[in-house]
Scaffold this motif. Structure first.
Motif, mmCIF file in Angstrom:
data_model
loop_
_atom_site.group_PDB
_atom_site.id
_atom_site.type_symbol
_atom_site.label_atom_id
_atom_site.label_comp_id
_atom_site.label_asym_id
_atom_site.label_seq_id
_atom_site.Cartn_x
_atom_site.Cartn_y
_atom_site.Cartn_z
ATOM 1 N N MET A 1 1.480 8.444 34.073
ATOM 2 C CA MET A 1 3.249 8.217 34.232
ATOM 3 C C MET A 1 3.862 8.446 33.091
ATOM 4 N N THR A 2 3.221 9.028 31.931
ATOM 5 C CA THR A 2 3.990 9.079 30.623
ATOM 6 C C THR A 2 4.566 10.515 30.617
ATOM 7 N N GLY A 3 4.666 10.990 29.453
ATOM 8 C CA GLY A 3 5.486 12.369 29.185
ATOM 9 C C GLY A 3 6.619 12.233 29.015
ATOM 10 N N ASP A 4 7.507 12.445 30.067
ATOM 11 C CA ASP A 4 9.022 12.370 29.980
ATOM 12 C C ASP A 4 9.528 10.786 30.297
ATOM 13 N N THR A 5 8.495 9.835 30.495
ATOM 14 C CA THR A 5 9.115 8.677 30.910
ATOM 15 C C THR A 5 9.347 7.790 29.887
ATOM 16 N N HIS A 6 10.806 7.319 30.101
ATOM 17 C CA HIS A 6 11.769 6.831 29.085
ATOM 18 C C HIS A 6 11.708 5.248 29.318
ATOM 19 N N LEU A 7 11.360 4.658 28.461
ATOM 20 C CA LEU A 7 11.461 3.051 28.313
ATOM 21 C C LEU A 7 12.437 2.374 27.340
ATOM 22 N N LEU A 8 13.033 1.360 28.000
ATOM 23 C CA LEU A 8 13.887 0.524 26.946
ATOM 24 C C LEU A 8 13.315 -0.903 26.558
ATOM 25 N N VAL A 9 12.952 -0.986 25.423
ATOM 26 C CA VAL A 9 12.408 -2.235 24.986
ATOM 27 C C VAL A 9 13.598 -3.170 24.333
ATOM 28 N N VAL A 10 13.699 -4.254 24.899
ATOM 29 C CA VAL A 10 14.736 -5.266 24.302
ATOM 30 C C VAL A 10 14.267 -6.335 24.011
ATOM 31 N N ASP A 11 14.285 -6.725 22.450
ATOM 32 C CA ASP A 11 13.624 -7.990 22.082
ATOM 33 C C ASP A 11 14.359 -8.252 20.781
ATOM 34 N N ASP A 12 14.746 -9.554 20.354
ATOM 35 C CA ASP A 12 15.478 -9.681 19.203
ATOM 36 C C ASP A 12 14.689 -10.063 17.959
ATOM 37 N N ASP A 13 13.307 -10.116 18.304
ATOM 38 C CA ASP A 13 12.575 -10.063 17.144
ATOM 39 C C ASP A 13 12.038 -8.674 16.629
ATOM 40 N N GLU A 14 12.613 -8.340 15.487
ATOM 41 C CA GLU A 14 12.424 -6.998 15.009
ATOM 42 C C GLU A 14 11.068 -6.635 14.833
ATOM 43 N N ARG A 15 10.161 -7.393 14.186
ATOM 44 C CA ARG A 15 8.655 -7.012 14.171
ATOM 45 C C ARG A 15 8.033 -6.730 15.529
ATOM 46 N N ILE A 16 8.216 -7.717 16.401
ATOM 47 C CA ILE A 16 7.796 -7.529 17.904
ATOM 48 C C ILE A 16 8.342 -6.146 18.369
ATOM 49 N N ARG A 17 9.540 -5.761 18.257
ATOM 50 C CA ARG A 17 10.491 -4.675 18.752
ATOM 51 C C ARG A 17 9.791 -3.596 18.260
ATOM 52 N N GLY A 18 9.463 -3.423 16.980
ATOM 53 C CA GLY A 18 9.009 -2.325 16.028
ATOM 54 C C GLY A 18 7.508 -2.041 16.738
ATOM 55 N N LEU A 19 6.705 -3.101 16.692
ATOM 56 C CA LEU A 19 5.284 -2.956 17.258
ATOM 57 C C LEU A 19 4.885 -2.497 18.611
ATOM 58 N N ARG B 1 3.095 5.755 20.944
ATOM 59 C CA ARG B 1 1.586 6.296 20.747
ATOM 60 C C ARG B 1 0.972 6.464 22.140
ATOM 61 N N ASN B 2 1.235 5.784 23.163
ATOM 62 C CA ASN B 2 0.712 5.984 24.626
ATOM 63 C C ASN B 2 1.558 6.959 25.531
ATOM 64 N N GLY B 3 2.366 7.787 24.784
ATOM 65 C CA GLY B 3 3.020 8.958 25.468
ATOM 66 C C GLY B 3 4.308 8.607 26.100
ATOM 67 N N PHE B 4 5.005 7.401 25.908
ATOM 68 C CA PHE B 4 6.387 7.127 26.497
ATOM 69 C C PHE B 4 7.593 7.468 25.377
ATOM 70 N N MET B 5 8.449 7.839 25.780
ATOM 71 C CA MET B 5 9.709 7.955 24.884
ATOM 72 C C MET B 5 10.325 6.611 24.901
ATOM 73 N N VAL B 6 10.658 6.007 23.833
ATOM 74 C CA VAL B 6 10.957 4.606 23.907
ATOM 75 C C VAL B 6 12.433 4.450 23.044
ATOM 76 N N THR B 7 13.422 3.641 23.487
ATOM 77 C CA THR B 7 14.427 3.346 22.938
ATOM 78 C C THR B 7 14.355 1.714 22.655
ATOM 79 N N ALA B 8 14.774 1.158 21.669
ATOM 80 C CA ALA B 8 14.686 -0.089 21.303
ATOM 81 C C ALA B 8 16.213 -0.943 21.211
ATOM 82 N N ALA B 9 16.461 -1.860 21.591
ATOM 83 C CA ALA B 9 17.707 -2.721 21.372
ATOM 84 C C ALA B 9 17.335 -4.127 20.992
#
Length: 234
Positions: free
Chosen positions: A1-19, A26-34
């Motif tokens: 289900m990866t490839g062009d699958t785009h995820l939005l990750v929302v977390d106020d903890d900068e370290r967790i958000r980055g991880l 690394r597992n093939g998703f496009m990821v945007t963070a907020a």
């Protein structure tokens, strides 16, 4: 289900958000963070996603409240993350419209399994809504053949629009200048073709000015030595 699958990750903890962003990428998703709900809303106003990963415990508007509000207009799958795993909170999140719930701390592999499970059972509409190719702050609407920067439409010439359609049909694949000339329906023949290939180079330069942050160092519309040009989205 990866490839062009785009995820939005929302977390106020900068370290967790980055991880999370690095692990999922690394597992093939496009990821945007907020960083919080307000930031997520601004992103969602201009982009579409295949799944949202929301932290429940955030300053200001929490993840459950954000989920409840988003459900008024969006059907995108939502996975909630929380430091508390009480049954009552889990039920509250699901009642708000979340598709699943994962308590912190969790193993990254478990998050990946949950995300893939949600994506597998997410309905695929017969007529999908507009899909976008993301080029940094610029996005290309595949359905309408339009290029956007935030809420602003980027004007394209007929040739630029044709080039975008060609590149969008073969994302990540090098396309030769000769093929571009043929796809554009230009004159053939050695002398004419050479001139047309140079003309294509000029059009590529112009298109890069509308896509790239630095057209001299193209990141998205790349030159592939000996092979032509290639569109590489984020």
């Amino acid at each position: 289900m990866t490839g062009d699958t785009h995820l939005l990750v929302v977390d106020d903890d900068e370290r967790i958000r980055g991880l999370l962003q690095k692990f999922l990428a690394r597992n093939g998703f496009m990821v945007t963070a907020a960083r919080d709900a307000a930031h997520a809303r601004r992103i969602l106003a201009g982009l579409e996603f295949d799944l949202l990963v929301l932290d429940v415990m955030m300053p200001g508007e929490d993840g459950v409240s954000l989920t409840r509000d988003l459900r008024r207009t969006l059907t995108v799958p939502i996975l909630l993350l929380t430091a508390r795993g009480e049954t009552s909170e889990r039920i509250e999140g699901l009642e708000a419209g979340a598709d699943d719930y994962l308590a912190k701390p969790f193993e990254p592999k478990e998050l990946l399994l949950r995300i893939n499970a949600i994506l597998r059972r997410a309905p695929t509409p017969v007529e999908a809504g507009p899909k976008f190719i993301h080029l940094g702050p610029v996005r290309y609407d595949l359905g309408r053949g339009e290029l956007w920067h935030g809420e602003s439409l980027i004007r394209l010439t007929a040739t630029e629009a044709a080039l975008m359609r060609i590149f969008a049909s073969k994302v990540g694949e090098p396309i030769s200048r000769q093929t571009l000339v043929e796809e554009l329906g230009r004159d053939k023949g050695s002398a004419a073709e050479t001139a047309q290939e140079r003309a294509v180079d000029v059009q590529i330069t112009r298109l890069r000015r509308k896509i790239e942050g630095d057209p001299r160092e193209p990141r998205y519309l790349q030159t592939v030595r000996g092979a032509g040009y290639m569109l590489m989205p984020e």
